[in-house]
Design a protein around this motif. Structure first.
Motif, PDB file in Angstrom:
ATOM      1  N   GLN A 438       0.866  -1.183   0.000  1.00  0.00           N
ATOM      2  CA  GLN A 438       0.000   0.000   0.000  1.00  0.00           C
ATOM      3  C   GLN A 438       0.898   1.227   0.000  1.00  0.00           C
ATOM      4  N   LEU A 441       0.658   7.796   2.062  1.00  0.00           N
ATOM      5  CA  LEU A 441       0.487   9.228   1.883  1.00  0.00           C
ATOM      6  C   LEU A 441       1.639   9.973   2.572  1.00  0.00           C
TER       7      LEU A 441
ATOM      8  N   THR B 170      -7.527  11.094   7.859  1.00  0.00           N
ATOM      9  CA  THR B 170      -6.752  10.166   7.014  1.00  0.00           C
ATOM     10  C   THR B 170      -6.164   9.065   7.880  1.00  0.00           C
ATOM     11  N   GLY B 172      -3.461   7.592   6.398  1.00  0.00           N
ATOM     12  CA  GLY B 172      -2.195   7.446   5.693  1.00  0.00           C
ATOM     13  C   GLY B 172      -2.321   6.657   4.404  1.00  0.00           C
ATOM     14  N   HIS B 173      -3.484   6.029   4.200  1.00  0.00           N
ATOM     15  CA  HIS B 173      -3.714   5.308   2.950  1.00  0.00           C
ATOM     16  C   HIS B 173      -4.750   6.023   2.094  1.00  0.00           C
ATOM     17  N   ARG B 174      -5.712   6.636   2.760  1.00  0.00           N
ATOM     18  CA  ARG B 174      -6.668   7.470   2.043  1.00  0.00           C
ATOM     19  C   ARG B 174      -7.039   8.623   2.940  1.00  0.00           C
ATOM     20  N   LEU B 175      -7.573   9.684   2.318  1.00  0.00           N
ATOM     21  CA  LEU B 175      -7.805  10.927   3.047  1.00  0.00           C
ATOM     22  C   LEU B 175      -9.108  11.539   2.563  1.00  0.00           C
ATOM     23  N   TYR B 242      -1.092  17.724   5.604  1.00  0.00           N
ATOM     24  CA  TYR B 242      -1.843  16.985   4.586  1.00  0.00           C
ATOM     25  C   TYR B 242      -1.882  17.741   3.262  1.00  0.00           C
ATOM     26  N   VAL B 245       0.684  16.825   0.643  1.00  0.00           N
ATOM     27  CA  VAL B 245       0.664  15.544  -0.061  1.00  0.00           C
ATOM     28  C   VAL B 245      -0.517  15.423  -1.026  1.00  0.00           C
ATOM     29  N   ASN B 318      -6.970  -0.834  -3.159  1.00  0.00           N
ATOM     30  CA  ASN B 318      -7.696  -1.581  -2.146  1.00  0.00           C
ATOM     31  C   ASN B 318      -9.174  -1.246  -2.363  1.00  0.00           C
ATOM     32  N   TYR B 321     -11.120   0.850   0.153  1.00  0.00           N
ATOM     33  CA  TYR B 321     -10.858   2.280   0.223  1.00  0.00           C
ATOM     34  C   TYR B 321     -11.660   3.021  -0.842  1.00  0.00           C
ATOM     35  N   LEU B 360      -8.815  11.344  -1.301  1.00  0.00           N
ATOM     36  CA  LEU B 360      -7.574  10.910  -1.919  1.00  0.00           C
ATOM     37  C   LEU B 360      -7.360   9.445  -1.557  1.00  0.00           C
ATOM     38  N   MET B 362      -4.470   6.340  -1.890  1.00  0.00           N
ATOM     39  CA  MET B 362      -3.143   5.908  -2.341  1.00  0.00           C
ATOM     40  C   MET B 362      -3.298   4.545  -3.013  1.00  0.00           C
ATOM     41  N   PRO B 363      -2.635   4.351  -4.148  1.00  0.00           N
ATOM     42  CA  PRO B 363      -2.795   3.077  -4.855  1.00  0.00           C
ATOM     43  C   PRO B 363      -2.031   1.938  -4.179  1.00  0.00           C
TER      44      PRO B 363
END
Lengths: 578, 368
Positions: A438, A441, B170, B172-175, B242, B245, B318, B321, B360, B362-363
């Protein structure tokens, strides 16, 4: 001109053969007891004097011999068991070379007492150093008794090498134990002087025999192994991983009822235990291999301790996978039960006609497929299925998960269970290319010690394939841009730090890994799995449960500890006095 | 303490407060509700030490005083009471409840064992509308982190500025980030990191048309409107930057029907790994190709017509998400913007320039 080359007299030839077959009392006992078993004895008694150095008596209640056969049996290469060389590839009996009795007779003073059931009178033959002395009527009942005295009286060089009485007696006991394990339906008795070393009444299966020899707690610690292949059937009893300890592992192998040694097969079985037992543990194992004639070559050494297989590596694979699948079974998990019933393993005994499915049978297909052998059905173990497809799960101490089964409860260690899940996942992912990472961010910047940094550089490719995308960030720092995401409570930074630390410093776990892939997978599983103390929601427990039982070895974690401990309804009833 | 209250007022007061009572606790007094009777009304309070709820209900108070009593038990009794006045009184350490011929005594604990609620001066605070606050909470709080290693991310960042306010969450993986204009003229700007459990209480207790008073006292934040008050501990620390990013240069944009995409992703997710939930989205000219391949499980493919003119690009996600983010998108179509397979993807409502909402994701790295 004098002739220098002689044809050896029978006596000398037998003495030479004796050198190969008869090394010590244990080999005498082995040969004589094998003859008894070939004679379909149901009871074999062995008596030693001075550990066998003074005398050995083996008596059985087998079919016995007539007078002519009795004399012939003392002739080298006289055997009732094969008649042409083609029979050599189809051997189902213990002895076949026809060397045993004459060889023993050549180096001792031997009395042979025997009587066939339908004969009015028995025969006694007295042999002295290979020379037949008297032949007379004997009052013996049906069966055969061989009494060997003054072993090696005429071969002092060999007599010198005999060990102290206690050692020789123990070697006899070990040899007889092997034969007794192969033939549980035969009763065995061994005495040495006044002491009774073995007293094993006939039982109907092999695990019961193990219990007789080493105690019921050892029998109860065994689980069944069973597999089949073309021309071949492997059954066995192996120790539950939680019972396996370092030290003396009892390992016995039998092919077609014959004890043999094969370190390669033992090693293959140990490979089957990989990750389920701690480093250095030596699990007990008893394997009963039945092979169709032709698959096995037993004519290797006169004492027949070693056997040659025509497809050795195939048989090794079979041992490994059979152990593996036995360890996948519920019964291989650790248990709180104190008195465990041993499993039942019916074995084919020597001399028994044996057919293996699929071996050289006629091409005509049967209209109906026959039911499994009755014997197999009787080997059933208690079914420890889960009580319902979705059992109620309880988390206790935020560390263990309790589940009800049909016959008791399971206690699952959530951390160990998840370790097993993550280990298998990552190993499978390695084969398929790698594990997803993963992207973060907020990438992690992590400072490392110089050896850690070196390790990360060395393992960068594998770390990448485990989902950690790591780049040097200058100096002693690396930046982690992507991480695996095995569960919602996963602390990527801590897991990464701890993994690198353990991989750099080494640990028992790291040392038990067979390659770099396993090292990474084991440390990732250990550091990345759900921790003890983590509260789990019902759905999360359910998912962990499902994941655990979809692994190959759900009952054992990667440290060689249990993931599951069983507690049976029987044990609960016993505790509550119901 | 001695007062009479309508069954309806008692019931609704208990219902409001009891949601803040922890179901499991090692501190017995936390299972109790604090009653404080004073001058024509009764305050009822409950807390789990992080978040506290306080409700005022009208009552005929004969004797002022206070006591704590088991919240769940009282609620269960009140639920079954006939609709007639209920008399509550202290009898030593017990709470006595009378309704018609019914008569109960419940063991309580002294009021001074109950945690003191923070004292917040609402005159020194902000005023926001229930509508705005509820909208921000609804659209962002789903994205907070459940993982405890970075406590900061376990809260929702609430930025109050002159003329605007914003919430961001968030893991840290999506926001998720949403902003609304706010009444200007309020006091200085402020940033709070609020536990989502407190925001849930705010959503539950305050009506949309109400004006909420918000004020801070030390490490606590108070909300007040009408007869209800919510207090919460704030999460301390600095929220990560944030804004830095969030990509500004995602130059490829696909406009996608939200319902169709949600449904397709949900179908894909069935065949996705239950660990990574990985699915793949391939954007092609005019089409979005979805596919999933999970060893040991199977594979799936699907295709949607989308508004996209850029070059072909495949991104791993994911599925969970994506689904979360799509669920909160308020428009029928969404704009998905991206630049490269390993870069952050942004999703915003289509054709809604006046709506300041951005998610947002993250892939996942695709290993082939």
């Amino acid at each position: 001109m004098t002739r220098r080359i002689h044809v050896l007299t029978d006596v000398v030839a037998n003495q030479i053969a004796a050198g190969e077959v008869v090394e010590r009392p244990a080999s005498v006992v082995k040969e004589l007891v094998e003859n008894s078993l070939d004679a379909r004895a149901s009871r074999v008694e062995v008596a030693l004097m001075r550990g066998g150095k003074g005398g050995i008596r083996v008596s059985d209640d087998g079919i016995g011999m007539g007078r002519e056969d009795a004399l012939l049996s003392l002739d080298r290469h006289a055997t009732s068991k094969i008649s042409s060389s083609s029979d050599l590839s189809d051997i189902r009996t213990f002895g076949f070379r026809g060397e045993a009795l004459p060889s023993i007779a050549a180096v001792s003073r031997l009395n042979l007492d025997t009587r066939e059931a339908d004969q009015g009178v028995g025969t006694r033959v007295v042999v002295n150093g290979g020379l037949i002395g008297t032949i007379e009527d004997s009052p013996r009942q049906r069966g055969t008794t061989v009494e060997v005295r003054n072993l090696f009286f005429n071969a002092p060089a060999r007599a010198k090498f005999l060990k102290p009485v206690s050692v020789e007696a123990r070697t006899v006991s070990d040899a007889l134990t092997g034969l007794a394990l192969a033939n549980p339906r035969v009763s065995f008795m061994l005495t040495s002087g006044d002491r009774r070393l073995l007293d094993l009444p006939a039982v109907d299966d092999a695990a019961a025999r193990v219990s007789q020899v080493w105690g019921p707690e050892q029998g109860g610690a065994l689980i069944l192994v069973s597999t089949e292949d073309t021309g071949l059937e492997l059954k066995g009893l192996i120790q539950r991983p939680d019972a396996a300890k370092p030290g003396l592992g009892r390992r016995y192998l039998f092919v077609n009822g014959r004890p043999f040694k094969a370190q390669k097969l033992v090693q293959a079985a140990e490979r089957g235990y990989r990750t389920t037992i701690p480093q250095g543990a030596r699990p007990w194992m008893f394997f009963y291999l039945q092979v169709a004639p032709g698959v096995v070559d037993v004519n290797v050494h006169p004492t027949k301790a070693e056997v040659r297989f025509s497809e050795a590596s195939h048989i090794e694979d079979l041992f490994e996978s059979a152990v593996r699948s036995a360890l996948a079974d519920q019964m291989s998990s650790a248990t709180l039960d104190r008195e465990l019933a041993a499993p039942r393993l019916l074995v084919h005994e020597s001399g028994e006609q044996f057919k293996v499915r699929g071996a050289d049978t006629d091409a005509q297909m049967a209209l109906f497929i026959a039911d499994a052998e009755v014997g197999d059905a009787a080997e059933g173990q208690p079914v420890t299925e889960l009580a319902a497809s979705r059992p109620n799960l309880w988390q206790v101490l935020n560390t263990y998960i309790l589940a009800e089964t049909r016959d008791g409860i399971l206690i699952v260690d959530q951390h160990s269970a998840h370790e097993r899940v993550l280990f298998q996942r990552l190993m499978e992912a390695f084969e398929a290319g790698g594990q997803d990472g993963q992207r973060l961010l907020f990438p992690l910047t992590i400072r490392l010690t110089p050896p850690e940094l070196e390790l990360v550089e060395e393992l960068q490719g594998l770390l990448d394939r485990s989902g950690f995308e790591v780049e040097p960030f200058g100096g002693d720092t690396v930046i982690v841009r992507a991480v695996p995401n095995p569960h919602p409570y996963f602390n990527a930074e801590r897991a990464f730090r701890e993994m690198i630390e353990e991989l750099t410093q080494g640990s028992e776990l790291v040392r038990s890994a067979k390659n770099q892939h396993e090292k990474i997978a084991m440390t990732f599983a250990c550091k990345g799995s759900i921790k003890a103390g983590q509260q789990l929601a019902d759905a999360e427990m359910q998912e962990l449960f499902d994941q655990l039982f979809s692994t190959d070895l759900p009952h054992h974690d990667v440290h060689g500890r249990p993931t599951i401990i069983r507690l049976s309804a029987t044990e609960l009833a016993r505790k509550f006095g119901r | 303490m001695n007062f009479t209250i309508t069954r309806q007022n008692l019931h609704s007061g208990l219902a409001s407060v009891s949601a803040s009572i922890p179901s499991k606790t090692t501190l017995p007094v936390l299972s109790n509700i604090l009653f404080q009777a004073e001058n024509g009304s009764v305050w009822m309070s409950g807390t789990d030490l992080d978040v506290a709820v306080r409700i005022k209900v009208p009552a005929d108070v004969r004797q002022e005083g206070s006591l704590t009593a088991p919240g769940k038990k009282l609620q269960d009794i009140t639920k079954e009471l006939p609709d007639q006045p209920v008399e509550l009184a202290t009898m030593g350490s017990q709470l006595e409840l009378k309704s018609g011929r019914g008569h109960f005594k419940l063991n309580g604990l002294p009021a001074d064992e109950f945690p003191t609620l923070p004292e917040v001066d609402f005159d020194e605070g902000w005023r926001v509308t229930g509508t705005d606050v509820n909208r921000l909470i609804h659209h962002t709080s789903f994205a907070v982190s459940n993982e405890e290693s970075r406590p900061i991310l376990n809260g929702v960042l609430w930025e109050l500025r002159d003329g605007a306010m914003r919430m961001v969450a968030t893991n840290g993986h999506r926001l998720a980030r949403m902003g609304v204009p706010a009444e200007s003229g309020d006091t200085s700007s402020a940033d709070f990191i609020v536990p989502p459990s407190a925001l849930q209480q705010v959503q539950r207790l305050f009506k949309k048309d109400e004006v909420l008073e918000v004020a801070r006292s030390g490490n606590h934040l108070g909300f007040r409107a009408g007869a209800a008050e919510v207090y919460t501990r704030l999460i301390e620390g600095t929220y990560p930057n944030y804004d830095q990013v969030i990509p500004r240069d995602n130059d490829k944009v696909a406009t996608v029907d939200k319902k169709a995409l949600e449904s397709a992703v949900r179908r894909m997710a069935v065949v996705a790994s239950d660990q990574t939930h990985r699915i793949r989205l391939k954007f092609e000219s005019g089409r979005l190709h979805l596919n999933v391949l999970t060893p040991d499980l199977g594979e799936g493919q699907d295709e949607l017509e989308v508004g996209y003119e850029g070059e072909e690009i495949e991104i791993g996600f994911n599925a969970n998400y994506l689904l979360e983010v799509l669920r909160y998108m308020p428009t029928d179509e969404v704009d998905i913007a991206f630049k490269a397979p390993e870069r952050a993807v942004t999703i915003v409502p289509s054709e809604a320039e006046n709506l300041d909402y951005l998610c947002l994701v993250m892939p996942l790295r695709l290993l082939d």
